[in-house]
Every structure is written in structure tokens, then in C-alpha cells.
Design a protein around this motif. Sequence first.
Motif, short mmCIF file in Angstrom:
data_model
loop_
_atom_site.label_atom_id
_atom_site.label_comp_id
_atom_site.label_asym_id
_atom_site.label_seq_id
_atom_site.Cartn_x
_atom_site.Cartn_y
_atom_site.Cartn_z
N LEU A 24 5.68 10.59 11.78
CA LEU A 24 6.49 9.76 10.90
C LEU A 24 7.89 10.34 10.75
N PRO A 25 8.91 9.50 10.58
CA PRO A 25 10.24 10.02 10.29
C PRO A 25 10.30 10.65 8.90
N ALA A 26 11.41 11.38 8.67
CA ALA A 26 11.49 12.15 7.43
C ALA A 26 11.61 11.28 6.19
N THR A 27 11.99 10.04 6.37
CA THR A 27 12.12 9.17 5.20
C THR A 27 10.82 8.47 4.85
N HIS A 28 9.78 8.75 5.61
CA HIS A 28 8.49 8.13 5.32
C HIS A 28 7.53 9.19 4.78
N ALA A 29 6.64 8.76 3.92
CA ALA A 29 5.63 9.67 3.40
C ALA A 29 4.30 8.93 3.33
N LYS A 30 3.23 9.66 3.65
CA LYS A 30 1.91 9.05 3.70
C LYS A 30 1.06 9.60 2.56
N PHE A 31 0.30 8.73 1.93
CA PHE A 31 -0.54 9.14 0.80
C PHE A 31 -1.96 8.67 1.01
N ARG A 32 -2.87 9.44 0.46
CA ARG A 32 -4.25 8.99 0.37
C ARG A 32 -4.48 8.52 -1.07
N VAL A 33 -4.80 7.26 -1.21
CA VAL A 33 -4.89 6.68 -2.55
C VAL A 33 -6.31 6.15 -2.78
N PRO A 34 -6.68 5.90 -4.04
CA PRO A 34 -7.99 5.29 -4.29
C PRO A 34 -8.06 3.89 -3.69
N LEU A 35 -9.29 3.45 -3.42
CA LEU A 35 -9.47 2.14 -2.78
C LEU A 35 -8.98 1.00 -3.66
N THR A 36 -8.96 1.23 -4.97
CA THR A 36 -8.55 0.16 -5.88
C THR A 36 -7.05 0.02 -5.98
N PHE A 37 -6.31 0.93 -5.38
CA PHE A 37 -4.86 0.94 -5.51
C PHE A 37 -4.22 -0.16 -4.66
N SER A 38 -3.18 -0.77 -5.21
CA SER A 38 -2.40 -1.71 -4.43
C SER A 38 -1.03 -1.09 -4.15
N LYS A 39 -0.25 -1.77 -3.32
CA LYS A 39 1.08 -1.26 -3.00
C LYS A 39 1.96 -1.19 -4.24
N LEU A 40 1.82 -2.20 -5.09
CA LEU A 40 2.63 -2.21 -6.31
C LEU A 40 2.23 -1.08 -7.24
N ASP A 41 0.93 -0.79 -7.28
CA ASP A 41 0.45 0.33 -8.09
C ASP A 41 1.10 1.63 -7.63
N LEU A 42 1.09 1.82 -6.33
CA LEU A 42 1.64 3.09 -5.81
C LEU A 42 3.14 3.18 -6.09
N ARG A 43 3.82 2.07 -5.94
CA ARG A 43 5.28 2.08 -6.19
C ARG A 43 5.56 2.46 -7.65
N ASP A 44 4.85 1.82 -8.57
CA ASP A 44 5.04 2.13 -9.98
C ASP A 44 4.69 3.58 -10.27
N TYR A 45 3.57 4.01 -9.72
CA TYR A 45 3.09 5.37 -9.97
C TYR A 45 4.11 6.39 -9.50
N LEU A 46 4.57 6.23 -8.28
CA LEU A 46 5.49 7.23 -7.72
C LEU A 46 6.82 7.25 -8.48
N PHE A 47 7.26 6.10 -8.93
CA PHE A 47 8.53 6.08 -9.64
C PHE A 47 8.40 6.68 -11.03
N HIS A 48 7.37 6.32 -11.76
CA HIS A 48 7.28 6.77 -13.14
C HIS A 48 6.76 8.19 -13.27
N ALA A 49 5.94 8.63 -12.32
CA ALA A 49 5.39 9.98 -12.43
C ALA A 49 6.27 11.00 -11.71
N TYR A 50 6.84 10.62 -10.58
CA TYR A 50 7.56 11.60 -9.76
C TYR A 50 9.04 11.25 -9.58
#
Lengths: 174, 273
Positions: A24-50
Motif C-alpha cells: 500500500l502507498p504511504a497515504t493508505h492504512a489498513k485496519f482489522r475491524v469488528p464484523l459489525t463495523f461499517s465504513k462510516l463507523d470507522l471514519r467517525d472512530y478514527l477522527f474522534h479517537a485519533y
Amino acid sequence: MVRFGRKEVYLPNAVIALIKSEHLPATHAKFRVPLTFSKLDLRDYLFHAYGLRTDKIRSYVQQQRVQHDRPDATVPQQNKWFRPKAIKHMTVEMDKPFVWPEDPESWEPWSKEIYSQLQDDADGRDKPATKIKEAREEAQTLAKQARELLQGKKRWRPTPVDEVVEEVDRDVKI
Amino acid sequence: MATAPLARFPKRNCGLSSSDSVLSFLAPSLPTARSTPRSSVSRFSTSSSQWARDNNKNRGVSEVRATGLRKRQTLHVTVDDLPIPIPKEKFTTKIPVDENHGLWGFFNKEKRLLATPDEDAAHGRAWTVQELRSKSWEDLHSLWWVCVKDRNRLATEKIIRDTRKIGYGAFESDERDQTIRTTQRAIRHALTERWYTWEEARKVARNDPEIDLNAAVREVYLPMDYDPEVESDSPETEAEAETIEPEIAEEQPESETSENRSRKDRRAREVAS
């Protein structure tokens, strides 16, 4: 402009892991998420937590292989089938590049050498090639001992079977 | 395969020139040397039998089967001629990484790849419910997020350790993870307790004549005039109303029963007179 959800989650219980992927290029990052997670969940999570701003997100569910019996079974049964839970991966595009930290100079704190040695031993324990190799080594050692004995380099001694009992009170006169 | 019988056909049946063909025609039972096939089954190979071997030097040499070079085979290049690969670091540009990048949150504070097992093991016991009961919501919420981020870091490191077979440290990591989960459980426990306490207090306040949940924040609790008889009658109600008063002040007022409202109207009239 990226929109966020409005559902307020105060005590999130999800565990998210960052995964290194070389291709992957440096601007991409890969995550292992729970099966219940959606793309919007991850976006919100990453912004508000990190505080991480993400652009596009790709999602992929990896089905796991069927295996014999559950992983915690002491004696795995051949007629029982078990499929581990699928794994969901998400790749996000970030506005800023990120490069993973380099490897440490030494793996000594993790005892890597001992660990790998034990792993290799455990892996090849029941293999026929290992048994043949061990038998050959034993035969070679025996041949070497016999040769030394015949050449007179060493003297034969019986193997001490029992421990030598030392008499403690030898000096005491009764 | 199709060419084999065609090739032999004129030889076998239409050989006109030789005398053998006449003989065979007259006496078909006699075996002849040339015209009769040696066996009735056609052979698999299409190559003619008069060649002992073909002149292909590379017969049997195959890249697919990885047979290697044949005997006395020379190549145009030798091992010394092969180019030396350039290490990847020489031609790749170094990407500058922001110090405050969000992904650093998935690593330890020193921004190293992995925490050592000793560092993971350097932790105390989990928080108990007893300790967390006295904490404010802000404290509990921040503690929860500390726990979440530490669990994410441990999950990241676990994947590194497993995929690259780095060594020991799984035990320490799991122990730490379990401790964090116990703390999280205690936080949930403390908050659940708090919620039930609040719910019970609201039920009591709804029937308390001295508390008006619809009133403005400062006028929610209006104690009645001191009356020793009233106090002796219901000391518990007074005590409870006092203890729950500060919590109620933050909550929105809610609808009350008609009985309660009539009681409060009476009280207002008394105060006015």
C-alpha cells in the motif's frame, strides 16, 4: 468535506488493529475491524479517537478456512468441523502519509532465537525426515564412540546406574 | 497420429514397382519381408525409425521441468556478469512523517514498533468498582478511552508478533489486555449503579412534597417550615430529599402527578398569605 454521523457513542467497545501492508502507498492504512463495523463507523472512530482525517474507505471480509474441531479442543475430532469467524479489513485513504517505525536493532528482549528454535523443533518433531535424521546422527555418534574405543583413545567404563552413596559418618568411631 | 497410417498406406498396399507385391498377390499366405507390416498395431511414435536420434542438442533440456543445463552447455553470461541488485533504500525517497500523525496512537509513546514484554508486564491491578464509585463522569470517561486505545495498541502489536514470528510477549500482552478489560467492566458497573441510584431517587422525588421537578433549577427543593411534629412523622423522607437534591438540579423537570401538584398549589397559597 467529509460528513460524520450524529449518533453519540460514549463507551465504544470495539477493538481496532492497524495492519502493516507493504504494497500500500504511504497515504493508505489498513485496519482489522469488528464484523459489525461499517465504513462510516470507522471514519467517525478514527477522527474522534485519533484525530485522523480519512477520505475513501475500502472494506473486505475474509472468510476463514474450515478446520477440524474447535481451536481449544484438546483432542481435535476429525468428524467435527469448525469455521473461525470471518475477519473484516478496511483500508482508508488519509490526507497525510504515514510510514511505520523501523524494526528494533535487537530482538533480544523478545528472545527471538530461543523462540524460533523451539518452534522449529516442535514443528519437525513428528515428521519422518526428522526421525531419519535423528537416527542417522545417533548411529554416527555410536560409530565414533566405537572407533575411539577400538583405537584405544578411550577406555570403557560402565555407566553409573545408581547414585554414589557417600558415607557421611565414616570418621565417627562407634 | 493421423499421419502414421497415411504414410504407410502406399508402402503396404500399393507398392507397384517391386516384385514382392506380385508375389504377395499370388500367395498371400506367405510372409514377405517388406510389404507386410511387422505388427498389426500401429506404433505411437510418428518419427521414422531409421533415425537413431535427432540432431537436437537441447533435447530433454527444459526450463519448465527445471532440468538444468545439459552437459558441456555454455551460456552467454556467467555468474560474474550478472548485475548486482541495488538495495531498496538507495532509490526510494524517504517520506517525512508528521510527528502528530493520528496513527501514532496505535503505537507506544516512544513510537517504537513493539513494546517489549517487560514494558507490557509493568502494570498494576485493575481499578475496582469501589475506587471508581467516587469518580466523576469525566474521569470515568477519560479512563475508558485510555483503556480503548491501549487495547488497540495491544491488538496491533499482537498481529505484528504473530505474522512476523518475533518471539515471546504474547503472555504479557494478554495479561495486560485482561487487566484492561477488568477495568472497563468496573467502569460499566459503577455507571450502571449510578444510573439505578438516580432512577430510584427520581421515583422518590416525584412523590416528595418538598421537591418540584418542574420548577427552575434553584427552586426545585423548597423545604417546608420547620415543624417538629412533621419531622418526627417522616424523618426518612426529609433526609432522602436532602441527599438527592444536588443531583436532581441538573436534570430536566418532568411531568408530575395530579396529587403532587395540588399539594404544591396549597403550599404556594400558604406562602402567599
